[in-house]
Design a protein around this motif. Sequence first.
Motif, PDB file in Angstrom:
ATOM      1  N   ALA A  61      -7.840   0.122 -13.338  1.00 12.00           N
ATOM      2  CA  ALA A  61      -7.403   0.369 -11.957  1.00 12.00           C
ATOM      3  C   ALA A  61      -5.926   0.026 -11.832  1.00 12.00           C
ATOM      4  O   ALA A  61      -5.489  -1.040 -12.275  1.00 12.00           O
ATOM      5  CB  ALA A  61      -8.216  -0.472 -10.979  1.00 12.00           C
ATOM      6  N   ILE A 109      -9.147   4.366 -12.012  1.00 12.51           N
ATOM      7  CA  ILE A 109      -9.052   4.327 -10.550  1.00 12.51           C
ATOM      8  C   ILE A 109      -7.577   4.243 -10.188  1.00 12.51           C
ATOM      9  O   ILE A 109      -6.917   3.247 -10.465  1.00 12.51           O
ATOM     10  CB  ILE A 109      -9.818   3.116  -9.976  1.00 12.51           C
ATOM     11  CG1 ILE A 109     -11.285   3.153 -10.415  1.00 12.51           C
ATOM     12  CG2 ILE A 109      -9.694   3.089  -8.449  1.00 12.51           C
ATOM     13  CD1 ILE A 109     -12.049   1.875 -10.119  1.00 12.51           C
ATOM     14  N   LEU A 126     -12.759   0.662  -2.643  1.00 13.67           N
ATOM     15  CA  LEU A 126     -12.697   0.041  -3.961  1.00 13.67           C
ATOM     16  C   LEU A 126     -13.899  -0.850  -4.278  1.00 13.67           C
ATOM     17  O   LEU A 126     -14.467  -0.730  -5.371  1.00 13.67           O
ATOM     18  CB  LEU A 126     -11.390  -0.734  -4.117  1.00 13.67           C
ATOM     19  CG  LEU A 126     -11.015  -1.168  -5.515  1.00 13.67           C
ATOM     20  CD1 LEU A 126     -11.077  -0.021  -6.506  1.00 13.67           C
ATOM     21  CD2 LEU A 126      -9.632  -1.788  -5.513  1.00 13.67           C
ATOM     22  N   ILE A 168     -16.795   1.421  -5.147  1.00 21.03           N
ATOM     23  CA  ILE A 168     -16.551   2.140  -6.398  1.00 21.03           C
ATOM     24  C   ILE A 168     -16.802   1.212  -7.583  1.00 21.03           C
ATOM     25  O   ILE A 168     -17.452   1.589  -8.557  1.00 21.03           O
ATOM     26  CB  ILE A 168     -15.122   2.714  -6.424  1.00 21.03           C
ATOM     27  CG1 ILE A 168     -14.975   3.831  -5.378  1.00 21.03           C
ATOM     28  CG2 ILE A 168     -14.761   3.231  -7.821  1.00 21.03           C
ATOM     29  CD1 ILE A 168     -13.550   4.277  -5.136  1.00 21.03           C
ATOM     30  N   SER A 214      -8.305   4.428  -3.948  1.00 17.37           N
ATOM     31  CA  SER A 214      -9.714   4.274  -3.592  1.00 17.37           C
ATOM     32  C   SER A 214     -10.033   4.677  -2.166  1.00 17.37           C
ATOM     33  O   SER A 214     -11.197   4.684  -1.782  1.00 17.37           O
ATOM     34  CB  SER A 214     -10.136   2.821  -3.792  1.00 17.37           C
ATOM     35  OG  SER A 214      -9.463   1.997  -2.852  1.00 17.37           O
TER      36      SER A 214
END
Length: 135
Positions: free
Chosen positions: A70, A44, A51, A54, A47
């Motif tokens: 991320a 990630i 976020l 996700i 986003s």
Amino acid sequence: EKDLDNIGLLESNVARLGTDNIEIVGAEAPAALDSLPDPDSVFIGGSGGNLPAILQLVGRRLKPGGRVVANLAALERSHEVYHQLQQLGFQTELVMVNAARGKELRDGTVRLESLNPVFVVSGSRPGDPMGDPGE
């Protein structure tokens, strides 16, 4: 990739790196992920404000032994992602990456000019991807 203007750059990077296991999807997450198979790993890099959703989807669909990573610019968001991944049952890690560029001064010496740090939050899904019954 939600920004369709970036698709060409992504494709050239994938071709340049010689990897054949990356599928670039030109759409916005998390809705774009519904039609894809369950992932082995997730990266990630942005986003679009989605976020939490996700991460919830990753928590449901990431394969056993999988990993999510991320990259974030804000410490507060890093903290949120770290704890959300823990709540989803992931083993988590937080790393701050710093970089600096050399900048030549008038006298010819070089000093380092700091760049903004990046926070990398990663989570590993427990379980053997090979389906070891011992775990």
